[in-house]
Scaffold this motif. Sequence first.
Motif, PDB file in Angstrom:
ATOM      1  N   GLU A  69      60.959  55.120  93.635  1.00 21.57           N
ATOM      2  CA  GLU A  69      61.494  56.472  93.471  1.00 21.57           C
ATOM      3  C   GLU A  69      62.189  56.646  92.124  1.00 21.57           C
ATOM      4  O   GLU A  69      62.081  57.686  91.472  1.00 21.57           O
ATOM      5  N   GLU A  70      62.887  55.587  91.675  1.00 25.22           N
ATOM      6  CA  GLU A  70      63.686  55.698  90.456  1.00 25.22           C
ATOM      7  C   GLU A  70      62.871  55.418  89.196  1.00 25.22           C
ATOM      8  O   GLU A  70      62.992  56.132  88.193  1.00 25.22           O
ATOM      9  N   ILE A  71      62.010  54.396  89.218  1.00 29.73           N
ATOM     10  CA  ILE A  71      61.279  53.982  88.012  1.00 29.73           C
ATOM     11  C   ILE A  71      59.962  54.731  87.882  1.00 29.73           C
ATOM     12  O   ILE A  71      59.523  55.084  86.800  1.00 29.73           O
ATOM     13  N   GLY A  72      59.303  54.987  88.997  1.00 29.60           N
ATOM     14  CA  GLY A  72      58.010  55.665  88.951  1.00 29.60           C
ATOM     15  C   GLY A  72      56.997  54.935  89.805  1.00 29.60           C
ATOM     16  O   GLY A  72      57.240  53.848  90.335  1.00 29.60           O
ATOM     17  N   GLN A  73      55.816  55.562  89.947  1.00 30.57           N
ATOM     18  CA  GLN A  73      54.820  55.016  90.858  1.00 30.57           C
ATOM     19  C   GLN A  73      54.299  53.672  90.374  1.00 30.57           C
ATOM     20  O   GLN A  73      54.335  53.348  89.196  1.00 30.57           O
ATOM     21  N   PRO A  75      51.132  50.968  89.872  1.00 33.95           N
ATOM     22  CA  PRO A  75      51.747  49.865  89.121  1.00 33.95           C
ATOM     23  C   PRO A  75      52.525  50.342  87.904  1.00 33.95           C
ATOM     24  O   PRO A  75      52.144  51.322  87.260  1.00 33.95           O
ATOM     25  N   TRP A  76      53.591  49.614  87.607  1.00 36.47           N
ATOM     26  CA  TRP A  76      54.391  49.919  86.428  1.00 36.47           C
ATOM     27  C   TRP A  76      53.718  49.347  85.180  1.00 36.47           C
ATOM     28  O   TRP A  76      52.906  48.415  85.263  1.00 36.47           O
ATOM     29  N   PRO A  77      54.082  49.861  84.007  1.00 37.24           N
ATOM     30  CA  PRO A  77      53.634  49.216  82.770  1.00 37.24           C
ATOM     31  C   PRO A  77      54.077  47.757  82.728  1.00 37.24           C
ATOM     32  O   PRO A  77      55.165  47.414  83.187  1.00 37.24           O
ATOM     33  N   ARG A  78      53.223  46.887  82.202  1.00 40.49           N
ATOM     34  CA  ARG A  78      53.557  45.454  82.158  1.00 40.49           C
ATOM     35  C   ARG A  78      54.804  45.200  81.316  1.00 40.49           C
ATOM     36  O   ARG A  78      55.449  44.152  81.469  1.00 40.49           O
ATOM     37  N   SER A  79      55.123  46.134  80.437  1.00 43.71           N
ATOM     38  CA  SER A  79      56.357  45.968  79.659  1.00 43.71           C
ATOM     39  C   SER A  79      57.576  45.983  80.574  1.00 43.71           C
ATOM     40  O   SER A  79      58.567  45.285  80.322  1.00 43.71           O
ATOM     41  N   TYR A  80      57.519  46.740  81.685  1.00 46.33           N
ATOM     42  CA  TYR A  80      58.615  46.735  82.659  1.00 46.33           C
ATOM     43  C   TYR A  80      58.692  45.373  83.352  1.00 46.33           C
ATOM     44  O   TYR A  80      59.784  44.841  83.591  1.00 46.33           O
ATOM     45  N   ARG A  87      65.195  39.735  81.859  1.00 46.23           N
ATOM     46  CA  ARG A  87      66.528  39.966  82.417  1.00 46.23           C
ATOM     47  C   ARG A  87      66.868  38.925  83.493  1.00 46.23           C
ATOM     48  O   ARG A  87      68.015  38.470  83.581  1.00 46.23           O
ATOM     49  N   ALA A  88      65.893  38.543  84.313  1.00 45.72           N
ATOM     50  CA  ALA A  88      66.155  37.517  85.321  1.00 45.72           C
ATOM     51  C   ALA A  88      66.474  36.181  84.660  1.00 45.72           C
ATOM     52  O   ALA A  88      67.370  35.445  85.107  1.00 45.72           O
ATOM     53  N   THR A  89      65.765  35.873  83.551  1.00 46.45           N
ATOM     54  CA  THR A  89      66.038  34.628  82.831  1.00 46.45           C
ATOM     55  C   THR A  89      67.423  34.681  82.201  1.00 46.45           C
ATOM     56  O   THR A  89      68.173  33.683  82.232  1.00 46.45           O
ATOM     57  N   ALA A  90      67.762  35.826  81.659  1.00 46.52           N
ATOM     58  CA  ALA A  90      69.089  35.976  81.061  1.00 46.52           C
ATOM     59  C   ALA A  90      70.191  35.848  82.114  1.00 46.52           C
ATOM     60  O   ALA A  90      71.303  35.390  81.809  1.00 46.52           O
ATOM     61  N   GLN A  91      69.887  36.242  83.334  1.00 47.81           N
ATOM     62  CA  GLN A  91      70.849  36.113  84.432  1.00 47.81           C
ATOM     63  C   GLN A  91      71.014  34.661  84.867  1.00 47.81           C
ATOM     64  O   GLN A  91      71.912  34.348  85.639  1.00 47.81           O
ATOM     65  N   GLY A  92      70.132  33.769  84.405  1.00 44.52           N
ATOM     66  CA  GLY A  92      70.262  32.360  84.755  1.00 44.52           C
ATOM     67  C   GLY A  92      69.267  31.871  85.778  1.00 44.52           C
ATOM     68  O   GLY A  92      69.473  30.797  86.371  1.00 44.52           O
ATOM     69  N   ASP A 291      67.683  47.961  90.044  1.00 41.58           N
ATOM     70  CA  ASP A 291      69.018  47.523  89.638  1.00 41.58           C
ATOM     71  C   ASP A 291      68.947  46.534  88.489  1.00 41.58           C
ATOM     72  O   ASP A 291      69.788  46.565  87.574  1.00 41.58           O
ATOM     73  N   LEU A 292      67.952  45.625  88.517  1.00 40.03           N
ATOM     74  CA  LEU A 292      67.836  44.652  87.436  1.00 40.03           C
ATOM     75  C   LEU A 292      67.435  45.340  86.131  1.00 40.03           C
ATOM     76  O   LEU A 292      67.959  45.020  85.051  1.00 40.03           O
ATOM     77  N   LEU A 293      66.521  46.299  86.206  1.00 41.78           N
ATOM     78  CA  LEU A 293      66.098  47.013  84.994  1.00 41.78           C
ATOM     79  C   LEU A 293      67.202  47.909  84.444  1.00 41.78           C
ATOM     80  O   LEU A 293      67.257  48.169  83.236  1.00 41.78           O
ATOM     81  N   ARG A 294      68.084  48.399  85.292  1.00 40.32           N
ATOM     82  CA  ARG A 294      69.139  49.319  84.855  1.00 40.32           C
ATOM     83  C   ARG A 294      70.488  48.622  84.674  1.00 40.32           C
ATOM     84  O   ARG A 294      71.524  49.268  84.599  1.00 40.32           O
ATOM     85  N   ASP A 295      70.476  47.283  84.636  1.00 40.47           N
ATOM     86  CA  ASP A 295      71.704  46.499  84.397  1.00 40.47           C
ATOM     87  C   ASP A 295      72.777  46.770  85.448  1.00 40.47           C
ATOM     88  O   ASP A 295      73.978  46.842  85.141  1.00 40.47           O
ATOM     89  N   ARG A 296      72.365  46.914  86.687  1.00 37.70           N
ATOM     90  CA  ARG A 296      73.337  47.126  87.760  1.00 37.70           C
ATOM     91  C   ARG A 296      73.550  45.868  88.603  1.00 37.70           C
ATOM     92  O   ARG A 296      74.244  45.913  89.613  1.00 37.70           O
TER      93      ARG A 296
END
Length: 754
Positions: A69-73, A75-80, A87-92, A291-296
């Motif tokens: 609902e928030e990002i879009g239908q 499949p998403w672009p592979r850049s997402y 971001r997951a790697t940066a989170q550890g 949440d991960l894409l929006r830094d939440r």
Amino acid sequence: MKQWFSKWVGWVRVIALMGLLFGLVIRIGDPHPLATLRNASFDLYHQSKPRDLTPMPVAIVDVDDRSIEEIGQWPWPRSYIADLVTRATAQGAVAIGFDIIFSEPDRLSPAQIAEDNPDMPGDLATRLAQLPDNDTKLAQAFAGARVIVGQTSVRNVAGNRAEKRDMADAAHALIGPDPMPYLMKFPDIVQNLPALEANAAGRGMFATRPDADGVYRRVPLVMSVQGQIRLGLTPELLRVATGGGPFAVRTNDAGVEGVVLARQLIPTARDGTVWPYLTPSAQSRYVSAADLLRDRVPDGRLAGHLVLIGTSAIGLEDFRATPLGVAMAGVEIHAQVLENIMAQTLLIRPNYTIAIELVTTLVLCLLVIIFAPALSARLLISSSVLLLAGYVAVSYYLFYDKRILLDPSFPVVAVTTAVMLISTVNYLREERKRREIRSAFGQYVSPDLVDQLSRNQGSLTLGGESRQLTLLFSDVRGFTAIAEEFRDDPEALTGLMNRFLTILSNAIMEQKGTIDKFMGDAVMAFWNAPLDNHDHPRAACRAALKMIADVESFNKERLRAQKRKRVGQKRQRSEKRQPWVSVHKINVGIGINTGQCVVGNMGSDTRFDYTALGDPVNVASRLEGQSRYYGAAIILGQATAREVMNDFAVMELDVIRVVGKEVPETIYALLGDETLRQDPRFQTLWAVNNEMLAAYRSRSWDKAEDLLAEVSTSLGALDISLQEYLDMYATRIADLRATPPDAGWDGVFSSTRK
């Protein structure tokens, strides 16, 4: 030799042994019905005690409904997707596994968008074509992290793809025989784009197969793909996270024993699958992709975690049926398998389990086959129930405390079948004995008939006369159980039945009745022939009441004798057992009916009996049979009841069509003599019961139900038990309330049982 075989082996045991061997062969073949029953038993165990949810370093980055609902239908672009990895790697995150496959180029890459839109201005198309490709971005993100790409299977070698690529080899070792014959086989796979595969740290299969009922109970830890041994997604994720070294497959003569991974042996079934021990779905495992894409996501939420990226959005349909009875997202099943491996909480079903189950079944069935023919029906059933309950308790304990899956179903089915087979043979044997008793006593005639024949020998001719008779039929309830107790002492059974039939005969003859015949434990008698008896309905009722009272006294006498015998045996161990002593209480059912019959000598020129024939005879026999279903010891037909209801305690029971008759018959219970008839408590019972029956026949179900409760209270006040009668009407009222009868319903019950 023949006598020895008959005594110590017998055809019953031989047939049971042959059936046992056949059943074991069937179990080895494991047809779908047996597998389904076994799996259903394991599901019940699983549902009764799911795994406790404990915090584990496993997380799911979920493309959920909120993310769509928030990002879009999708499949998403592979850049997402690349951004999720970064971001997951940066989170550890220690390592990241994909429960998603990227087998086709991203149609949302800038160059692809320009190609798909030929009307786009040329300068804009040129600039888009010069931008980095989304798949390249994702490959670069893979190169900067420990990523395990997922692969899945196709139905056959050709699949449905235009191009077939060879897959990368997986380094492994074999400990023991070749495991390939036992593993799940997938002829080909769908892989990710070559650039993604090349930059991934590992490649794992997330293909699996449900059981025949569509439930996913097992997950392959190791499998055969294109003739190569490959790991599943979750063990591959763990392998990469712990250093990326080779794995090993350990086998024995029964199949795969386990997989050595991260310096530990993970036990498997013989085909390389494991049984996940699941918890109910838990939101604590999930991190929303949005949440991960929006830094939440809080800092450190994924630190030190093994991360699985998958989907649970409703429209993506990645849900699987589980043993817990509810569907679960496929990515969460992978996460739970990973938790099981890390915490060593997988359910265990070793490859040698079937041997244990076969031996257990063999031992339990042999115990039943050896001892069942020598046991009474009650002892056989109770001991079998205890035996099976003990085995099921052990099976459940192994699951509850050790997580070991031991099939509780097949041994129970096998032993129950053996008990039913042996019990059926024993029943047929006792029925044969009963027929022999009926045949032996059928040679005798009543004393009244003998006296008449001695005075008038000319009456020894065939023929009969029409008379108004009252007929009585009596039978013993549960005769097979009584005969079973005396299976090793038929003389004792004969003595017991002689004493019992003497009691019934005396009661009949005291009221001037004629005993037509003895049929084993059953008696047929009638009044008003050959001697006239104008009071025959009342005489039959008095005889029936005395029969019931005398049988009750006989039961008490036998119980006292049993106690005396036990005391005497303690003093003199060699004392011979009294043949007539039994622990079984004898209960008698009696049916009485009045009507016009033909009575006289019936049979052939060489062998005939003095007996009665006619429809009232058949009705009296059917009334005796109905006594067991209404709970009344004595049941009267309507003609008899009309004659005696002013002098005896008579209560209406029902209007029924007995088996073999179309005309309904009103039946009554004979509860007592004139003393009870005059008791005010009986008067209350009589009135309330009539009101209940009237309400029932007028379809006033609520009123009938209330009055039925009053009938129960009135019976209790008189210490009279008619529980079967009360239960029958309670059931009928409930059924008729739920399914109302048609307009032509007349309240008559058509009996289908004799």
